[in-house]
Design a protein around this motif. Structure first.
Motif, PDB file in Angstrom:
ATOM      1  N   HIS A 107       0.815  -1.301  -0.010  1.00  0.00           N
ATOM      2  CA  HIS A 107      -0.005   0.095  -0.010  1.00  0.00           C
ATOM      3  C   HIS A 107       0.795   1.274  -0.059  1.00  0.00           C
ATOM      4  CE1 HIS A 107      -3.257   2.910   0.898  1.00  0.00           C
ATOM      5  NE2 HIS A 107      -2.589   3.192   2.017  1.00  0.00           N
ATOM      6  N   GLU A 108       1.958   1.217   0.593  1.00  0.00           N
ATOM      7  CA  GLU A 108       2.911   2.351   0.970  1.00  0.00           C
ATOM      8  C   GLU A 108       3.497   2.632  -0.425  1.00  0.00           C
ATOM      9  OE1 GLU A 108       3.823   4.290   3.889  1.00  0.00           O
ATOM     10  OE2 GLU A 108       1.774   3.755   4.110  1.00  0.00           O
ATOM     11  N   ASN A 109       3.640   1.668  -1.279  1.00  0.00           N
ATOM     12  CA  ASN A 109       4.307   1.768  -2.642  1.00  0.00           C
ATOM     13  C   ASN A 109       3.198   1.884  -3.748  1.00  0.00           C
ATOM     14  OD1 ASN A 109       6.947   1.603  -1.676  1.00  0.00           O
ATOM     15  ND2 ASN A 109       6.678  -0.517  -1.444  1.00  0.00           N
ATOM     16  N   GLY A 110       2.040   2.020  -3.311  1.00  0.00           N
ATOM     17  CA  GLY A 110       1.064   2.456  -4.346  1.00  0.00           C
ATOM     18  C   GLY A 110       0.301   1.199  -4.906  1.00  0.00           C
ATOM     19  N   TYR A 111       0.450   0.060  -4.405  1.00  0.00           N
ATOM     20  CA  TYR A 111      -0.251  -1.230  -5.024  1.00  0.00           C
ATOM     21  C   TYR A 111      -1.485  -1.237  -4.215  1.00  0.00           C
ATOM     22  CZ  TYR A 111       3.945  -2.565  -7.169  1.00  0.00           C
ATOM     23  OH  TYR A 111       5.290  -2.393  -8.038  1.00  0.00           O
ATOM     24  N   ASP A 112      -2.662  -1.707  -4.983  1.00  0.00           N
ATOM     25  CA  ASP A 112      -4.065  -1.940  -4.312  1.00  0.00           C
ATOM     26  C   ASP A 112      -4.322  -3.396  -3.811  1.00  0.00           C
ATOM     27  OD1 ASP A 112      -4.794   0.843  -4.444  1.00  0.00           O
ATOM     28  OD2 ASP A 112      -5.338   0.514  -6.353  1.00  0.00           O
ATOM     29  N   VAL A 113      -4.075  -3.683  -2.844  1.00  0.00           N
ATOM     30  CA  VAL A 113      -4.342  -4.944  -2.114  1.00  0.00           C
ATOM     31  C   VAL A 113      -5.211  -4.946  -1.066  1.00  0.00           C
ATOM     32  CG1 VAL A 113      -2.918  -7.031  -1.276  1.00  0.00           C
ATOM     33  CG2 VAL A 113      -1.888  -5.600  -2.806  1.00  0.00           C
ATOM     34  N   MET A 114      -5.967  -5.934  -0.991  1.00  0.00           N
ATOM     35  CA  MET A 114      -6.931  -6.029   0.135  1.00  0.00           C
ATOM     36  C   MET A 114      -6.432  -7.281   1.188  1.00  0.00           C
ATOM     37  SD  MET A 114     -11.079  -6.741   0.397  1.00  0.00           S
ATOM     38  CE  MET A 114     -11.569  -5.264  -0.369  1.00  0.00           C
ATOM     39  N   PHE A 115      -6.693  -6.950   2.302  1.00  0.00           N
ATOM     40  CA  PHE A 115      -6.145  -8.204   3.311  1.00  0.00           C
ATOM     41  C   PHE A 115      -7.599  -8.646   4.116  1.00  0.00           C
ATOM     42  CE2 PHE A 115      -5.702  -8.782   7.825  1.00  0.00           C
ATOM     43  CZ  PHE A 115      -4.562  -9.984   7.817  1.00  0.00           C
ATOM     44  N   ALA A 116      -7.475  -9.908   4.293  1.00  0.00           N
ATOM     45  CA  ALA A 116      -8.753 -10.468   5.057  1.00  0.00           C
ATOM     46  C   ALA A 116      -8.488 -11.440   5.861  1.00  0.00           C
ATOM     47  CB  ALA A 116      -9.723 -11.184   4.053  1.00  0.00           C
ATOM     48  N   ALA A 117      -8.910 -11.267   7.271  1.00  0.00           N
ATOM     49  CA  ALA A 117      -8.725 -12.122   8.378  1.00  0.00           C
ATOM     50  C   ALA A 117     -10.074 -12.757   8.597  1.00  0.00           C
ATOM     51  CB  ALA A 117      -8.232 -11.433   9.551  1.00  0.00           C
ATOM     52  N   LEU A 118     -10.299 -13.872   8.219  1.00  0.00           N
ATOM     53  CA  LEU A 118     -11.731 -14.247   8.081  1.00  0.00           C
ATOM     54  C   LEU A 118     -12.051 -15.155   9.155  1.00  0.00           C
ATOM     55  CD1 LEU A 118     -11.885 -15.832   4.344  1.00  0.00           C
ATOM     56  CD2 LEU A 118     -12.847 -13.593   5.124  1.00  0.00           C
ATOM     57  N   SER A 119     -13.051 -15.389   9.597  1.00  0.00           N
ATOM     58  CA  SER A 119     -13.709 -15.883  10.713  1.00  0.00           C
ATOM     59  C   SER A 119     -14.107 -17.658  10.516  1.00  0.00           C
ATOM     60  CB  SER A 119     -14.998 -15.352  11.209  1.00  0.00           C
ATOM     61  OG  SER A 119     -15.945 -15.391  10.587  1.00  0.00           O
ATOM     62  N   ASP A 120     -14.161 -18.422  11.380  1.00  0.00           N
ATOM     63  CA  ASP A 120     -14.664 -19.634  11.338  1.00  0.00           C
ATOM     64  C   ASP A 120     -14.136 -20.674  10.405  1.00  0.00           C
ATOM     65  OD1 ASP A 120     -16.734 -21.069  12.631  1.00  0.00           O
ATOM     66  OD2 ASP A 120     -17.755 -21.192  10.709  1.00  0.00           O
ATOM     67  N   GLU A 121     -12.917 -20.536  10.120  1.00  0.00           N
ATOM     68  CA  GLU A 121     -12.113 -21.478   9.185  1.00  0.00           C
ATOM     69  C   GLU A 121     -11.881 -22.714   9.488  1.00  0.00           C
ATOM     70  OE1 GLU A 121      -8.894 -23.549   6.862  1.00  0.00           O
ATOM     71  OE2 GLU A 121      -8.943 -23.083   8.951  1.00  0.00           O
ATOM     72  N   GLU A 122     -11.775 -23.077  11.119  1.00  0.00           N
ATOM     73  CA  GLU A 122     -11.603 -24.116  11.888  1.00  0.00           C
ATOM     74  C   GLU A 122     -12.892 -24.805  11.917  1.00  0.00           C
ATOM     75  OE1 GLU A 122      -8.824 -25.383  11.896  1.00  0.00           O
ATOM     76  OE2 GLU A 122      -7.268 -23.859  12.262  1.00  0.00           O
ATOM     77  N   ASN A 123     -14.035 -24.316  11.561  1.00  0.00           N
ATOM     78  CA  ASN A 123     -15.000 -24.666  11.848  1.00  0.00           C
ATOM     79  C   ASN A 123     -15.888 -25.078  10.489  1.00  0.00           C
ATOM     80  OD1 ASN A 123     -17.561 -25.773  13.445  1.00  0.00           O
ATOM     81  ND2 ASN A 123     -18.334 -23.700  13.510  1.00  0.00           N
ATOM     82  N   LYS A 124     -17.284 -23.996  10.124  1.00  0.00           N
ATOM     83  CA  LYS A 124     -17.718 -24.296   9.041  1.00  0.00           C
ATOM     84  C   LYS A 124     -17.448 -23.012   7.772  1.00  0.00           C
ATOM     85  CE  LYS A 124     -20.015 -27.925  10.226  1.00  0.00           C
ATOM     86  NZ  LYS A 124     -21.277 -27.918  10.570  1.00  0.00           N
ATOM     87  N   SER A 125     -16.221 -22.219   8.133  1.00  0.00           N
ATOM     88  CA  SER A 125     -15.909 -21.372   7.109  1.00  0.00           C
ATOM     89  C   SER A 125     -16.823 -20.438   6.802  1.00  0.00           C
ATOM     90  CB  SER A 125     -15.342 -22.085   5.925  1.00  0.00           C
ATOM     91  OG  SER A 125     -14.167 -22.913   6.239  1.00  0.00           O
ATOM     92  N   ALA A 126     -17.584 -19.855   8.040  1.00  0.00           N
ATOM     93  CA  ALA A 126     -18.576 -18.784   7.882  1.00  0.00           C
ATOM     94  C   ALA A 126     -18.080 -17.446   7.056  1.00  0.00           C
ATOM     95  CB  ALA A 126     -19.063 -18.514   9.197  1.00  0.00           C
ATOM     96  N   GLY A 127     -16.951 -17.263   7.661  1.00  0.00           N
ATOM     97  CA  GLY A 127     -16.242 -15.776   6.952  1.00  0.00           C
ATOM     98  C   GLY A 127     -15.935 -16.053   5.511  1.00  0.00           C
ATOM     99  N   ALA A 128     -15.480 -17.182   4.839  1.00  0.00           N
ATOM    100  CA  ALA A 128     -15.153 -17.421   3.389  1.00  0.00           C
ATOM    101  C   ALA A 128     -16.605 -17.513   2.906  1.00  0.00           C
ATOM    102  CB  ALA A 128     -14.536 -18.682   3.291  1.00  0.00           C
ATOM    103  N   ARG A 129     -17.706 -18.116   3.415  1.00  0.00           N
ATOM    104  CA  ARG A 129     -18.781 -18.329   2.849  1.00  0.00           C
ATOM    105  C   ARG A 129     -19.469 -16.969   2.693  1.00  0.00           C
ATOM    106  NH1 ARG A 129     -19.991 -23.869   2.368  1.00  0.00           N
ATOM    107  NH2 ARG A 129     -18.690 -24.921   3.480  1.00  0.00           N
ATOM    108  N   GLU A 130     -19.451 -16.126   3.704  1.00  0.00           N
ATOM    109  CA  GLU A 130     -19.817 -14.640   3.469  1.00  0.00           C
ATOM    110  C   GLU A 130     -19.252 -14.063   2.294  1.00  0.00           C
ATOM    111  OE1 GLU A 130     -20.369 -11.290   6.970  1.00  0.00           O
ATOM    112  OE2 GLU A 130     -18.531 -11.952   6.764  1.00  0.00           O
ATOM    113  N   LEU A 131     -17.833 -14.395   2.323  1.00  0.00           N
ATOM    114  CA  LEU A 131     -17.157 -13.375   1.007  1.00  0.00           C
ATOM    115  C   LEU A 131     -17.584 -13.853  -0.237  1.00  0.00           C
ATOM    116  CD1 LEU A 131     -14.986 -11.665   0.001  1.00  0.00           C
ATOM    117  CD2 LEU A 131     -13.223 -13.427   0.640  1.00  0.00           C
ATOM    118  N   LEU A 132     -17.691 -15.156  -0.216  1.00  0.00           N
ATOM    119  CA  LEU A 132     -18.056 -16.000  -1.560  1.00  0.00           C
ATOM    120  C   LEU A 132     -19.413 -15.321  -1.975  1.00  0.00           C
ATOM    121  CD1 LEU A 132     -17.994 -18.364  -3.524  1.00  0.00           C
ATOM    122  CD2 LEU A 132     -19.208 -19.770  -1.863  1.00  0.00           C
ATOM    123  N   ASN A 133     -20.417 -15.048  -1.064  1.00  0.00           N
ATOM    124  CA  ASN A 133     -21.825 -14.676  -1.442  1.00  0.00           C
ATOM    125  C   ASN A 133     -21.735 -13.028  -1.341  1.00  0.00           C
ATOM    126  OD1 ASN A 133     -22.754 -17.375  -1.447  1.00  0.00           O
ATOM    127  ND2 ASN A 133     -22.938 -17.377   0.678  1.00  0.00           N
TER     128      ASN A 133
END
Length: 344
Positions: A107-133
């Motif tokens: 970001h400091e060097n002008g690149y547009d990159v998004m960072f995500a720390a998703l929830s629930d990966e060790e269970n049913k991946s609610a965070g990833a499914r939320e992002l998918l939808n």
């Protein structure tokens, strides 16, 4: 460059100790909110918190994705020389910190990159499914998991299958049949222990039947954890089990398809070059488990998994990661995106 390295080593140490001191098993990811609020302010990256308690920093069509939840069992953090111990050190907070700091540097060097720390990966991946939808799509996604310096281009799929069967409840001294014995025989007929990546595994993980000392059970429950590669058909596996457990009720409680990307994928090539520049000779790897990469595959033009850390330490009471591993992870992530954007 040495000054920059020392700064990053201290920064990653501070952030990782802060994060693994915050116990965030699946379902308690909200406890990490103060950490991400501090990071957002400190690094100058916009913060978004979602309904599943997933945390997003910055915006862009390139996504670094990790997960904030851990398995159960807090481990008191400690530092020995340049090695940090604690729950989540390797799965997945070490890779998370590497991605977070790389996002900041890019970001400091002008690149547009998004960072995500998703929830629930060790269970049913609610965070990833939320992002998918969510309707979001990305040009490139790197999934941060400990991969032992390798590039993961395949994960097997998973099916979680519930089976409920009925039997004949009789006094044990004069019983004519026994559901427990029948279930055992059927389990043995379908059981496929893990053997090789290319063959499915069908593993019973839960069995319940009977509730009285002198009466044979009238109902029974079995749960199967099924893993399978992209060359095996999900319906064929379930059909085989159904044909054995006749007259029983079935419920697929979770189904995540396998994922496979091609070795000549541009993201794989850029990551390979970035690793080579760090003196790491990467291999292309296939993992027998399942990750958020399986779920996020449909919303990415290119996707791959890579992260610092030893995957054999995942979910153990010996979780650890070195600051040097995280530093190399930062450099590899940063150089990969710079290489990718240069090619485009």
């Amino acid at each position: 460059m040495q000054l920059e390295k020392e700064f990053l080593l201290q920064k990653e140490k501070q952030l990782l100790l802060d994060l693994i001191s915050t116990y965030t098993p699946s379902g308690e990811e909200d406890k990490a909110l103060p950490f991400f609020e501090r990071v957002s302010k400190d690094l100058g990256l916009s913060l978004k918190v979602t309904n599943t308690n997933s945390f997003y920093l910055n915006k862009g069509k390139i996504l670094f994705v990790s997960h904030i939840d851990t398995v159960q069992g807090f481990i008191e953090p400690k530092v020995e020389k340049d090695v940090i111990y604690g729950r989540g050190a390797v799965d997945d907070k070490g890779p998370l910190i590497a991605m977070l700091l790389s996002t900041w540097l890019l970001h400091e060097n002008g690149y547009d990159v998004m960072f995500a720390a998703l929830s629930d990966e060790e269970n049913k991946s609610a965070g990833a499914r939320e992002l998918l939808n969510s309707g979001n799509t990305f040009e490139n996604i790197i999934v941060g998991e400990p991969t032992n310096g390798n590039i993961v281009i395949e994960y097997r799929g998973v099916i979680h299958l519930d089976i409920e069967c009925k039997g004949k409840g009789e006094h044990s001294s004069s019983s004519s049949e026994n559901l427990i014995v029948e279930l055992g025989e059927k389990i043995r007929r379908v059981y496929l222990p893990p053997s090789s990546y290319d063959k499915p595994s069908i593993v019973p993980t839960i069995i319940r039947s009977g509730d009285r000392l002198n009466v044979t059970p009238s109902d029974g429950y079995v749960h199967f954890d099924i893993r399978y590669p992209s060359t095996v058909n999900e319906k064929a596996i379930i059909s085989e089990i159904v044909n054995v457990f006749v007259d029983c009720e079935f419920k697929v409680v979770e189904s995540v398809p396998p994922v496979k990307v091609q070795p000549n994928n541009p993201l794989v090539i850029s990551l390979f070059r970035a690793l080579s520049r760090e003196g790491i000779k990467p291999s292309l790897s296939r993992k027998a488990g399942t990750s958020d990469m399986n779920i996020l595959f449909p919303i990415a033009k290119n996707i791959v998994a890579f992260g610092p850390g030893d995957s054999k330490l995942e979910h153990t009471d010996k979780e650890k990661i070195s600051l040097e591993e995280i530093y190399k992870g930062i450099r590899v992530y940063t150089n990969t995106i710079e290489e990718l954007c240069k090619e485009n």
